[in-house]
Design a protein around this motif. Structure first.
Motif, PDB file in Angstrom:
ATOM      1  N   HIS A 251     -17.197  17.074  -4.540  1.00 38.06           N
ATOM      2  CA  HIS A 251     -17.695  16.252  -5.090  1.00 38.06           C
ATOM      3  C   HIS A 251     -17.568  14.874  -5.238  1.00 38.06           C
ATOM      4  N   ILE A 252     -18.292  13.928  -5.762  1.00 36.38           N
ATOM      5  CA  ILE A 252     -18.118  12.300  -5.918  1.00 36.38           C
ATOM      6  C   ILE A 252     -16.746  12.194  -6.390  1.00 36.38           C
ATOM      7  N   GLY A 253     -16.468  12.993  -7.458  1.00 40.97           N
ATOM      8  CA  GLY A 253     -15.066  12.766  -8.207  1.00 40.97           C
ATOM      9  C   GLY A 253     -13.908  12.952  -7.201  1.00 40.97           C
ATOM     10  N   ASN A 254     -13.963  13.985  -6.645  1.00 38.01           N
ATOM     11  CA  ASN A 254     -13.068  14.175  -5.618  1.00 38.01           C
ATOM     12  C   ASN A 254     -12.983  13.266  -4.454  1.00 38.01           C
ATOM     13  N   ALA A 255     -13.984  12.471  -4.171  1.00 36.67           N
ATOM     14  CA  ALA A 255     -14.003  11.346  -3.369  1.00 36.67           C
ATOM     15  C   ALA A 255     -13.252  10.300  -3.539  1.00 36.67           C
ATOM     16  N   ARG A 256     -13.297   9.765  -4.925  1.00 37.61           N
ATOM     17  CA  ARG A 256     -12.907   8.725  -5.501  1.00 37.61           C
ATOM     18  C   ARG A 256     -11.367   8.495  -5.198  1.00 37.61           C
ATOM     19  N   PRO A 257     -10.304   9.351  -5.447  1.00 35.09           N
ATOM     20  CA  PRO A 257      -9.019   9.220  -5.128  1.00 35.09           C
ATOM     21  C   PRO A 257      -8.707   9.301  -3.686  1.00 35.09           C
ATOM     22  N   VAL A 258      -9.366   9.950  -2.702  1.00 36.41           N
ATOM     23  CA  VAL A 258      -9.410   9.957  -1.335  1.00 36.41           C
ATOM     24  C   VAL A 258      -9.588   8.352  -0.764  1.00 36.41           C
ATOM     25  N   ILE A 259     -10.497   7.698  -1.479  1.00 32.80           N
ATOM     26  CA  ILE A 259     -10.859   6.327  -1.083  1.00 32.80           C
ATOM     27  C   ILE A 259      -9.741   5.197  -1.726  1.00 32.80           C
ATOM     28  N   VAL A 260      -9.612   5.548  -3.041  1.00 33.69           N
ATOM     29  CA  VAL A 260      -8.580   4.499  -3.812  1.00 33.69           C
ATOM     30  C   VAL A 260      -7.222   4.489  -2.850  1.00 33.69           C
ATOM     31  N   PHE A 261      -6.745   5.669  -2.585  1.00 31.41           N
ATOM     32  CA  PHE A 261      -5.125   5.954  -1.800  1.00 31.41           C
ATOM     33  C   PHE A 261      -5.283   5.319  -0.333  1.00 31.41           C
ATOM     34  N   ASP A 262      -6.582   5.677   0.249  1.00 36.49           N
ATOM     35  CA  ASP A 262      -6.869   5.157   1.607  1.00 36.49           C
ATOM     36  C   ASP A 262      -6.643   3.534   1.455  1.00 36.49           C
ATOM     37  N   VAL A 263      -7.182   2.945   0.669  1.00 35.44           N
ATOM     38  CA  VAL A 263      -7.268   1.620   0.344  1.00 35.44           C
ATOM     39  C   VAL A 263      -5.744   0.998   0.346  1.00 35.44           C
ATOM     40  N   LEU A 264      -5.017   1.795  -0.539  1.00 33.83           N
ATOM     41  CA  LEU A 264      -3.516   1.620  -0.808  1.00 33.83           C
ATOM     42  C   LEU A 264      -2.668   1.811   0.706  1.00 33.83           C
ATOM     43  N   PHE A 265      -2.995   2.650   1.012  1.00 35.24           N
ATOM     44  CA  PHE A 265      -2.304   3.041   2.426  1.00 35.24           C
ATOM     45  C   PHE A 265      -2.645   1.992   3.452  1.00 35.24           C
ATOM     46  N   ARG A 266      -3.774   1.674   3.646  1.00 34.11           N
ATOM     47  CA  ARG A 266      -4.098   0.401   4.689  1.00 34.11           C
ATOM     48  C   ARG A 266      -3.312  -0.854   4.290  1.00 34.11           C
ATOM     49  N   LEU A 267      -3.286  -1.174   2.888  1.00 35.42           N
ATOM     50  CA  LEU A 267      -2.680  -2.437   2.254  1.00 35.42           C
ATOM     51  C   LEU A 267      -1.221  -2.195   2.497  1.00 35.42           C
ATOM     52  N   LEU A 268      -0.678  -1.072   2.391  1.00 35.85           N
ATOM     53  CA  LEU A 268       1.086  -0.933   2.577  1.00 35.85           C
ATOM     54  C   LEU A 268       1.285  -0.896   4.133  1.00 35.85           C
ATOM     55  N   ARG A 269       0.331  -0.777   4.849  1.00 41.54           N
ATOM     56  CA  ARG A 269       0.698  -0.882   6.423  1.00 41.54           C
ATOM     57  C   ARG A 269       0.601  -2.304   6.737  1.00 41.54           C
ATOM     58  N   HIS A 270      -0.444  -2.913   6.180  1.00 40.40           N
ATOM     59  CA  HIS A 270      -0.825  -4.457   6.675  1.00 40.40           C
ATOM     60  C   HIS A 270       0.598  -5.213   6.101  1.00 40.40           C
ATOM     61  N   LEU A 271       0.997  -4.879   4.723  1.00 43.61           N
ATOM     62  CA  LEU A 271       2.129  -5.702   4.395  1.00 43.61           C
ATOM     63  C   LEU A 271       3.481  -5.377   5.087  1.00 43.61           C
ATOM     64  N   ALA A 272       3.697  -4.099   5.565  1.00 45.08           N
ATOM     65  CA  ALA A 272       4.599  -3.724   6.463  1.00 45.08           C
ATOM     66  C   ALA A 272       4.720  -4.289   7.803  1.00 45.08           C
ATOM     67  N   LYS A 273       3.566  -4.677   8.341  1.00 51.69           N
ATOM     68  CA  LYS A 273       3.527  -5.156   9.614  1.00 51.69           C
ATOM     69  C   LYS A 273       3.724  -6.679   9.508  1.00 51.69           C
ATOM     70  N   GLN A 274       3.629  -7.353   8.125  1.00 50.33           N
ATOM     71  CA  GLN A 274       3.994  -8.634   7.912  1.00 50.33           C
ATOM     72  C   GLN A 274       5.545  -9.090   7.679  1.00 50.33           C
ATOM     73  N   GLY A 275       6.056  -7.665   7.704  1.00 48.14           N
ATOM     74  CA  GLY A 275       7.522  -7.706   7.322  1.00 48.14           C
ATOM     75  C   GLY A 275       8.005  -8.142   5.696  1.00 48.14           C
ATOM     76  N   VAL A 276       7.131  -7.854   4.905  1.00 44.76           N
ATOM     77  CA  VAL A 276       7.304  -8.276   3.593  1.00 44.76           C
ATOM     78  C   VAL A 276       8.420  -7.771   2.953  1.00 44.76           C
ATOM     79  N   TRP A 277       8.901  -6.420   3.376  1.00 43.39           N
ATOM     80  CA  TRP A 277      10.083  -5.765   2.820  1.00 43.39           C
ATOM     81  C   TRP A 277      11.208  -5.662   3.471  1.00 43.39           C
ATOM     82  N   ASP A 278      11.203  -6.129   4.766  1.00 45.96           N
ATOM     83  CA  ASP A 278      12.473  -6.036   5.876  1.00 45.96           C
ATOM     84  C   ASP A 278      12.797  -7.296   6.218  1.00 45.96           C
TER      85      ASP A 278
END
Length: 524
Positions: free
Chosen positions: A38-65
């Motif tokens: 239901h819509i409540g189950n969809a919320r965490p899926v979307i939230v962590f998808d956004v975080l996953f995309r942001l982490l990948r973007h920062l990783a490509k920029q070399g923020v941590w290495d």
């Protein structure tokens, strides 16, 4: 560019720094596949998808290495494909199939629909998506380790987490154990049915969320170690969301004795010394003499013998060959090395005795080490009183001959941040020796004890505690008997003051900085 995430422990936004700059790992609890999302189950899926995309973007920029852009981001989301709800749904939808086949059919259909819904939302698939049924053996091995180490226990065919085994439980929510009942298992059954229609375990806030297939009358069962079991309570579940309040009664508050069932202890190769404990319920259930001295509980430990003078001998050693600590601080008499301090049994939360091969942190003591752990208040004001009615004797005149009052008072200084606990007891005794002449035939003894403790959480990661123990003894015609008349006795007065301060600071990386200071003054 820096990424800041909200830290629940410190209640503030903190710069995210991965443990491994070469690999950022993110684990997210996935769906339990027994019904459509239901819509409540969809919320965490979307939230962590956004975080996953942001982490990948920062990783490509070399923020941590250091600008290399080589950090790998791993996103793991599990699939729970076996539990009570799935079993119930499988038996309901496919009664003609064998149970295992019905379970596979329900989970396969529901998982396929979940993946289709997630794809329709435009969310990326995780790096790994393990199923629970693929790791049953690993789960069983982990559960067995938790039980063997005392962090879990078996009750009513379930394995539950032992909350008291985690001393700092509640730091994250800033609530004490008495305010919340975390780890309680709650089940809903239809009247007369054996299988649960819904089941869940309460979280750190004592809250539970369950879903039932249809409204109606259900039988509720709730249980957790240290609390009385609530069984067969009738509840009505209506259409739409329903809220229930379940109260479990603490055994310590309502009972004075427990049945202790012995089971052979597991052998822990990492534990180099023999450890035994007595909890508050067991300590208060000891048949004490009138003096109510907590030291009289020590013979409850195997290997401890109490001499006629009250001295405890651990593992065959002398009384001064045992290390005695009060909340981690040395409580032995500096002159004799024995436990002379008196602590009210109302203030004692538990006793822990370690045999030989004592770790260096416990100090010296070839016979063993005894630690007295005392209580601390919480966000509820509590008062307990006992034995306030004295006894009188009419031998050679009416006199008050025995009085053993006990009193404890605890509560918050600042709710959610600072608490106190005060435990007081006294022992007044007058003995009459009829063989001696009047005026020289009575001995009198007054012994009092008061322990005050204070805890202040300066920050969620900084806990400050302080305590003050006061003892006073006044004996008139000490050791008077028909063989030792008044002229041969002595007056005995003794006072003890012990003050402690302890500051515990949790640093990054799981490091604990523990600083303490204690001072003891005895006047004879």
């Amino acid at each position: 560019m820096q990424l800041k995430l909200y830290d629940t422990l410190s209640r503030e936004k903190r710069v995210f720094r991965p443990l491994d700059p070469a690999r950022v790992r993110m684990y997210v609890c996935g769906p339990t596949v027994y019904d459509f999302a239901h819509i409540g189950n969809a919320r965490p899926v979307i939230v962590f998808d956004v975080l996953f995309r942001l982490l990948r973007h920062l990783a490509k920029q070399g923020v941590w290495d250091g600008g290399k852009g080589g950090t790998d981001v791993v996103y793991v989301r599990n699939i729970t494909d076996v539990d009570d709800k799935i079993i119930a749904r499988a038996a309901e939808q496919y009664p003609d199939l064998p149970l295992n086949a019905a379970i596979k059919k329900v989970t396969a259909e529901t998982e396929a629909q979940f993946h289709a819904d997630v794809a329709a939302l435009g969310c990326l698939p995780p790096t790994h998506e393990p199923r629970a049924t693929e790791h049953i053996e690993e789960m069983k091995a982990l559960i067995e380790r938790l039980i063997a180490s005392g962090h879990a226990y078996v009750a009513a065919d379930h394995v539950l987490f032992s909350v008291p085994s985690m001393p700092d439980y509640g730091r994250l929510s800033r609530r004490s154990l008495d305010e919340m009942v975390a780890g309680a298992r709650v089940e809903l059954r239809q009247p007369g049915a054996e299988a649960a229609r819904a089941a869940a375990v309460s979280d750190g806030q004592g809250r539970i969320r369950m879903e039932v297939a249809e409204p109606g009358t259900y039988a509720l069962r709730a249980e957790r170690e240290g609390y009385f079991v609530l069984d067969k309570a009738r509840v009505e579940i209506g259409e739409g969301p329903s809220e229930l309040s379940v109260v479990l009664n603490h055994i310590q508050e309502l009972a004075e004795s427990v049945d202790v069932v012995y089971s052979p202890p597991a052998i822990d190769v990492g534990q180099t010394s023999d450890q035994r404990q007595l909890n508050n319920v067991q300590v208060q259930a000891v048949p004490y003499p009138a003096s109510q001295d907590v030291r009289r509980a020590l013979p409850m430990f195997g290997g401890v013998v109490q001499a006629a003078d009250g001295e405890a001998h651990v593992n065959g050693g002398a009384a001064d060959q045992t290390s005695y600590t009060l909340n981690g601080f040395n409580a032995a008499d500096p002159a004799t090395g024995q436990l002379e301090a008196r602590v009210s049994i109302e203030a004692v939360r538990g006793l822990e005795l370690e045999g030989t091969r004592i770790p260096a942190a416990r100090g010296r003591g070839s016979a063993g080490s005894l630690d007295l752990e005392t209580a601390m208040g919480d966000d509820r004001f509590r008062t307990a009183a006992a034995n306030f009615i004295p006894s009188f004797s009419t031998e050679r005149g009416l006199i008050l001959n025995k009085w053993t009052p006990r009193l404890s008072f605890s509560g918050p200084v600042a709710r959610g941040r600072a608490w106190f606990h005060d435990g007081f007891d006294a022992f007044y005794d007058v003995d009459t020796v009829p063989e001696l002449p009047r005026g020289q035939d009575r001995s009198r003894e007054l012994t009092t004890s008061n322990l005050f403790r204070l805890q202040v959480n300066l920050r969620p990661s900084n806990i400050l505690t302080a305590s003050h123990l006061w003892n006073y003894t006044d004996s008139h015609h000490y050791e008077l008997s028909f063989l030792s008349p008044a002229e041969t006795t002595r007056e005995r007065r003794r006072s003890l003051n012990m003050a402690t301060v302890r500051d515990q600071i949790y640093l990054s990386g799981g490091t604990l900085l523990d600083i303490g200071f204690a001072a003891t003054r005895t006047v004879l």
